[in-house]
Write a protein that holds these residues in place. Structure first.
Motif, PDB file in Angstrom:
ATOM      1  N   ALA A 283       0.789  -1.289  -0.052  1.00  0.00           N
ATOM      2  CA  ALA A 283       0.069  -0.060   0.044  1.00  0.00           C
ATOM      3  C   ALA A 283       0.752   1.174   0.051  1.00  0.00           C
ATOM      4  CB  ALA A 283      -0.692   0.034   1.155  1.00  0.00           C
ATOM      5  N   GLY A 284       2.105   1.084   0.287  1.00  0.00           N
ATOM      6  CA  GLY A 284       3.073   2.422   0.255  1.00  0.00           C
ATOM      7  C   GLY A 284       2.712   3.375   1.520  1.00  0.00           C
ATOM      8  N   GLY A 285       2.076   2.725   2.477  1.00  0.00           N
ATOM      9  CA  GLY A 285       2.065   3.635   3.560  1.00  0.00           C
ATOM     10  C   GLY A 285       0.520   4.349   3.797  1.00  0.00           C
ATOM     11  N   ILE A 286      -0.240   4.077   2.741  1.00  0.00           N
ATOM     12  CA  ILE A 286      -1.558   4.575   2.740  1.00  0.00           C
ATOM     13  C   ILE A 286      -2.782   3.682   2.363  1.00  0.00           C
ATOM     14  CG2 ILE A 286      -2.666   6.787   1.818  1.00  0.00           C
ATOM     15  CD1 ILE A 286       0.017   8.086   1.014  1.00  0.00           C
ATOM     16  N   LEU A 287      -3.629   3.707   3.045  1.00  0.00           N
ATOM     17  CA  LEU A 287      -4.936   3.045   2.635  1.00  0.00           C
ATOM     18  C   LEU A 287      -5.917   3.810   2.776  1.00  0.00           C
ATOM     19  CD1 LEU A 287      -4.214  -0.477   4.471  1.00  0.00           C
ATOM     20  CD2 LEU A 287      -4.537  -0.101   2.060  1.00  0.00           C
ATOM     21  N   GLY A 288      -6.935   3.824   2.141  1.00  0.00           N
ATOM     22  CA  GLY A 288      -8.188   4.808   2.053  1.00  0.00           C
ATOM     23  C   GLY A 288      -8.059   6.256   2.026  1.00  0.00           C
ATOM     24  N   GLY A 289      -6.660   6.784   1.609  1.00  0.00           N
ATOM     25  CA  GLY A 289      -6.356   7.967   1.704  1.00  0.00           C
ATOM     26  C   GLY A 289      -5.881   8.525   2.889  1.00  0.00           C
ATOM     27  N   ILE A 290      -5.755   7.450   3.899  1.00  0.00           N
ATOM     28  CA  ILE A 290      -5.176   7.782   5.263  1.00  0.00           C
ATOM     29  C   ILE A 290      -3.587   6.986   5.509  1.00  0.00           C
ATOM     30  CG2 ILE A 290      -5.768   7.696   7.761  1.00  0.00           C
ATOM     31  CD1 ILE A 290      -8.533   8.043   6.855  1.00  0.00           C
ATOM     32  N   SER A 291      -3.034   7.727   6.161  1.00  0.00           N
ATOM     33  CA  SER A 291      -1.499   7.058   6.330  1.00  0.00           C
ATOM     34  C   SER A 291      -1.909   5.725   7.334  1.00  0.00           C
ATOM     35  CB  SER A 291      -0.482   7.942   6.995  1.00  0.00           C
ATOM     36  OG  SER A 291      -1.052   8.309   8.366  1.00  0.00           O
ATOM     37  N   THR A 292      -0.978   4.563   7.167  1.00  0.00           N
ATOM     38  CA  THR A 292      -1.165   3.776   7.809  1.00  0.00           C
ATOM     39  C   THR A 292      -0.081   3.537   9.133  1.00  0.00           C
ATOM     40  OG1 THR A 292       0.388   2.308   6.612  1.00  0.00           O
ATOM     41  CG2 THR A 292      -1.935   2.431   5.798  1.00  0.00           C
ATOM     42  N   GLY A 293       1.172   4.317   8.972  1.00  0.00           N
ATOM     43  CA  GLY A 293       1.947   4.196  10.065  1.00  0.00           C
ATOM     44  C   GLY A 293       3.342   3.591   9.321  1.00  0.00           C
ATOM     45  N   SER A 294       3.020   2.720   8.247  1.00  0.00           N
ATOM     46  CA  SER A 294       4.476   2.221   7.577  1.00  0.00           C
ATOM     47  C   SER A 294       5.058   3.297   6.801  1.00  0.00           C
ATOM     48  CB  SER A 294       3.846   1.147   6.556  1.00  0.00           C
ATOM     49  OG  SER A 294       3.296  -0.030   7.551  1.00  0.00           O
ATOM     50  N   PRO A 295       6.141   3.078   6.379  1.00  0.00           N
ATOM     51  CA  PRO A 295       6.930   3.938   5.458  1.00  0.00           C
ATOM     52  C   PRO A 295       6.068   4.371   4.370  1.00  0.00           C
ATOM     53  CG  PRO A 295       8.405   2.218   6.268  1.00  0.00           C
ATOM     54  CD  PRO A 295       7.073   1.820   6.610  1.00  0.00           C
ATOM     55  N   ILE A 296       6.003   5.837   3.807  1.00  0.00           N
ATOM     56  CA  ILE A 296       5.329   6.136   2.646  1.00  0.00           C
ATOM     57  C   ILE A 296       6.321   6.143   1.392  1.00  0.00           C
ATOM     58  CG2 ILE A 296       4.284   7.994   1.524  1.00  0.00           C
ATOM     59  CD1 ILE A 296       3.027   8.835   4.243  1.00  0.00           C
ATOM     60  N   ILE A 297       5.921   5.157   0.501  1.00  0.00           N
ATOM     61  CA  ILE A 297       6.985   5.121  -0.674  1.00  0.00           C
ATOM     62  C   ILE A 297       6.497   5.493  -2.074  1.00  0.00           C
ATOM     63  CG2 ILE A 297       8.302   3.295  -1.810  1.00  0.00           C
ATOM     64  CD1 ILE A 297       7.941   1.419   0.634  1.00  0.00           C
ATOM     65  N   ILE A 298       7.009   6.350  -2.597  1.00  0.00           N
ATOM     66  CA  ILE A 298       6.524   6.980  -3.807  1.00  0.00           C
ATOM     67  C   ILE A 298       7.693   7.084  -4.659  1.00  0.00           C
ATOM     68  CG2 ILE A 298       5.249   9.115  -4.857  1.00  0.00           C
ATOM     69  CD1 ILE A 298       4.706  10.034  -1.723  1.00  0.00           C
ATOM     70  N   ARG A 299       7.151   6.847  -6.115  1.00  0.00           N
ATOM     71  CA  ARG A 299       8.161   6.798  -7.277  1.00  0.00           C
ATOM     72  C   ARG A 299       7.221   7.886  -8.195  1.00  0.00           C
ATOM     73  NH1 ARG A 299       7.639   1.879  -5.745  1.00  0.00           N
ATOM     74  NH2 ARG A 299       5.917   1.614  -7.236  1.00  0.00           N
ATOM     75  N   ILE A 300       8.345   8.689  -8.861  1.00  0.00           N
ATOM     76  CA  ILE A 300       7.828   9.441  -9.764  1.00  0.00           C
ATOM     77  C   ILE A 300       8.742   9.417 -11.299  1.00  0.00           C
ATOM     78  CG2 ILE A 300       7.115  11.421  -8.624  1.00  0.00           C
ATOM     79  CD1 ILE A 300       9.557  12.888  -8.811  1.00  0.00           C
ATOM     80  N   ALA A 301       8.061   9.263 -12.257  1.00  0.00           N
ATOM     81  CA  ALA A 301       8.780   8.861 -13.724  1.00  0.00           C
ATOM     82  C   ALA A 301       8.908  10.525 -14.075  1.00  0.00           C
ATOM     83  CB  ALA A 301       7.670   8.336 -14.610  1.00  0.00           C
ATOM     84  N   VAL A 302      10.070  10.665 -14.584  1.00  0.00           N
ATOM     85  CA  VAL A 302      10.666  11.934 -14.918  1.00  0.00           C
ATOM     86  C   VAL A 302      11.195  12.033 -16.260  1.00  0.00           C
ATOM     87  CG1 VAL A 302      12.308  13.806 -14.537  1.00  0.00           C
ATOM     88  CG2 VAL A 302      11.591  12.516 -12.401  1.00  0.00           C
ATOM     89  N   LYS A 303      10.567  12.755 -17.245  1.00  0.00           N
ATOM     90  CA  LYS A 303      10.788  12.686 -18.533  1.00  0.00           C
ATOM     91  C   LYS A 303      12.040  13.156 -18.794  1.00  0.00           C
ATOM     92  CE  LYS A 303       9.230  17.413 -19.922  1.00  0.00           C
ATOM     93  NZ  LYS A 303       8.076  18.101 -20.966  1.00  0.00           N
ATOM     94  N   PRO A 304      12.850  12.975 -20.120  1.00  0.00           N
ATOM     95  CA  PRO A 304      14.112  13.416 -20.682  1.00  0.00           C
ATOM     96  C   PRO A 304      13.980  15.096 -20.467  1.00  0.00           C
ATOM     97  CG  PRO A 304      13.562  11.763 -21.928  1.00  0.00           C
ATOM     98  CD  PRO A 304      12.325  12.059 -21.040  1.00  0.00           C
TER      99      PRO A 304
END
Length: 363
Positions: A283-304
Motif C-alpha cells: 500500500a506504500g503507507g497509505i490505505l483509504g487515503g489515510i496513512s497506515t504508519g508504515s513508510p510512505i513510498i512514492i516513485r515519480i517518472a521524470v521525462k528527459p
C-alpha cells in the motif's frame, strides 16, 4: 495567474521567473515557536542549485536564501514566512532566437495558448528555476516534520534504463548517505556508475535522459489524510505531478498492483508492540487515503530534459512555416538527480499540511 499555491493549513505560494530578478516563496500557516534559520533553508537549496555537479546545468547560481519575514530571534512567529533568492547568473541572450520558435517538449505553446503571451527567457514560470521556492518552503516543512519524528529522503531509482537495486527501504539514513556519494544521487553505487556512463553517451550525442526518482517518508503516524477528496495519496500525487518534468506517480506497488491478485496485494495485518501492524507494504503507507504508519513510498517518472542541442522541428510563429531549432544555453542532461530535493520538498509540504490539518480537527 492562478495555481501558484499549495496546501490548506500549511500553505505555500511560490513566485518569480527563471530570468527575472529573483525567485522565492511565502509560507503561511507555520506554527509559532519553530526553530528556523537561513542555514536550514540554505542546506536544502545547496542540494538543488545548478552548476555544482558534472551532471547538471552549467548555470552557476549561488542561491543564497534570505528570510524576509516571519522569523524573530531564531523562531517562527506564526506569521507568513517570506523567502527570497536572487537570480545572479541568468544569460537571457541565449534565448533570443527562441522568441518566435516554440521549443518541442516545453510549455511554450501551451503558455501562449493560455495567456496570449509568454516569457521566452528560459520559460519564465514554467522553468525548473521556479522550484527554488518549493525547496525553500520544503525546508520549513522538514523542520516542522522533524520535530514530530518524521523524515523524508529521496534518490534516483532509474536513469536512462539503468535500474538500481535498493535492498532496504526502511533504512532511510543509509539511503541518504549512499545517494550522496555520487552525482546521480543513486544509493546503488554500481548502478550509479552505469548511469553516469549512459548519461555521458547521451550528452555527447546532444541528447538527454529520463528516469525514476523514489521518495520515502518514515515516522509518519497513522491517521494523516482525509477519506474522500483530500486523500493523502491524492494530495501527494497532485503535488508531485505539479513538478514540471513529472509524467507519472506511483505509490507503494503502484502500477504493479494491477498485475497482482488480491492475496498478493493485500498487506497482512499482524500483532505489533504498539498494536496491529502490517507484514508487508504494498500500500506504500497509505490505505483509504489515510496513512497506515508504515513508510510512505512514492516513485515519480521524470521525462528527459526537453532542451537538447540536436536539431528539432518546430514552427516559426511569425511566418507560420516549418523551421528547425537547436537549443542553446545551459541545461541539465538529465533531470532526476536534481529533482530529488524538489520531490522531497513537495512530499514534506503535503505531510506538514496534513499533520496540521489533523491537529486542527482535534481541537
Amino acid at each position: 495567474m492562478a495555481g501558484n499555491s499549495l496546501g490548506t493549513v500549511f500553505r505555500v505560494t511560490t513566485w518569480g521567473e527563471s530570468h527575472g530578478r529573483a525567485v522565492g516563496a511565502v509560507v503561511d500557516g507555520c506554527p509559532a515557536g519553530l526553530d528556523l534559520s537561513e542555514e536550514d533553508v540554505q542546506r536544502e537549496l545547496d542540494r538543488r542549485r545548478p552548476g555544482y555537479s558534472p551532471v547538471s546545468t552549467a548555470r552557476r547560481e549561488e542561491d543564497r536564501a534570505e528570510i524576509l519575514s516571519g522569523l524573530f530571534e531564531g523562531k517562527t512567529t506564526g506569521t507568513p514566512i517570506s523567502i527570497l533568492v536572487w537570480n545572479r547568473d541568468a544569460q537571457s541572450g541565449a534565448y533570443d532566437l527562441l522568441r518566435n520558435r516554440p521549443r518541442p517538449g516545453h510549455a511554450d505553446l501551451t503558455y501562449l495558448a493560455r495567456y496570449g503571451h509568454r516569457d521566452h527567457r528560459g520559460g519564465g514560470r514554467s522553468s525548473g528555476r521556479e522550484t527554488v521556492g518549493r525547496v525553500a518552503a520544503g525546508a520549513v516543512a522538514k523542520k516542522l516534520l522533524a520535530g514530530e519524528g518524521i523524515d523524508v529522503a529521496g534518490y534516483v531509482r532509474e536513469l536512462g534504463g539503468v535500474r538500481a537495486i535498493i535492498p532496504n527501504l526502511d533504512d532511510i539514513s543509509s539511503l541518504r548517505e549512499e545517494a550522496g556519494k555520487n552525482p546521480v544521487r543513486c544509493p546503488d553505487q554500481k548502478a550509479a556508475e552505469e548511469m553516469i556512463d549512459v548519461l555521458d553517451e547521451a550528452r555527447s550525442a546532444g541528447d538527454s535522459l529520463g528516469g525514476v526518482a523514489e521518495i520515502v517518508a518514515v515516522g509518519v503516524p497513522p491517521g494523516l489524510g482525509e477519506p474522500v477528496f483530500d486523500k493523502l495519496d491524492g494530495d501527494l500525487a497532485r503535488a508531485l505531478m505539479g513538478i514540471g518534468a513529472v509524467k507519472a506517480v506511483e505509490i507503494g506497488a503502484g502500477a504493479e498492483a494491477a498485475r497482482m491478485r488480491g492475496s498478493e496485494s493485500n498487506d497482512p495485518i499482524v500483532p505489533g508492540t504498539g498494536g496491529p501492524n502490517f507484514a508487508t507494504n504494498n500500500a506504500g503507507g497509505i490505505l483509504g487515503g489515510i496513512s497506515t504508519g508504515s513508510p510512505i513510498i512514492i516513485r515519480i517518472a521524470v521525462k528527459p530534459t526537453p532542451s537538447i542541442s540536436r536539431s528539432q522541428r518546430t514552427v516559426d510563429l511569425l511566418t507560420g512555416k516549418a523551421a528547425q531549432i537547436e537549443i542553446k544555453g545551459r541545461h541539465d542532461p538529465a533531470i532526476p538527480p536534481r529533482i530529488v530535493p524538489v520531490a522531497e520538498a513537495m512530499v514534506a509540504l503535503v505531510l506538514a499540511d496534513h499533520l496540521l490539518r489533523r491537529r486542527v480537527a482535534r481541537i
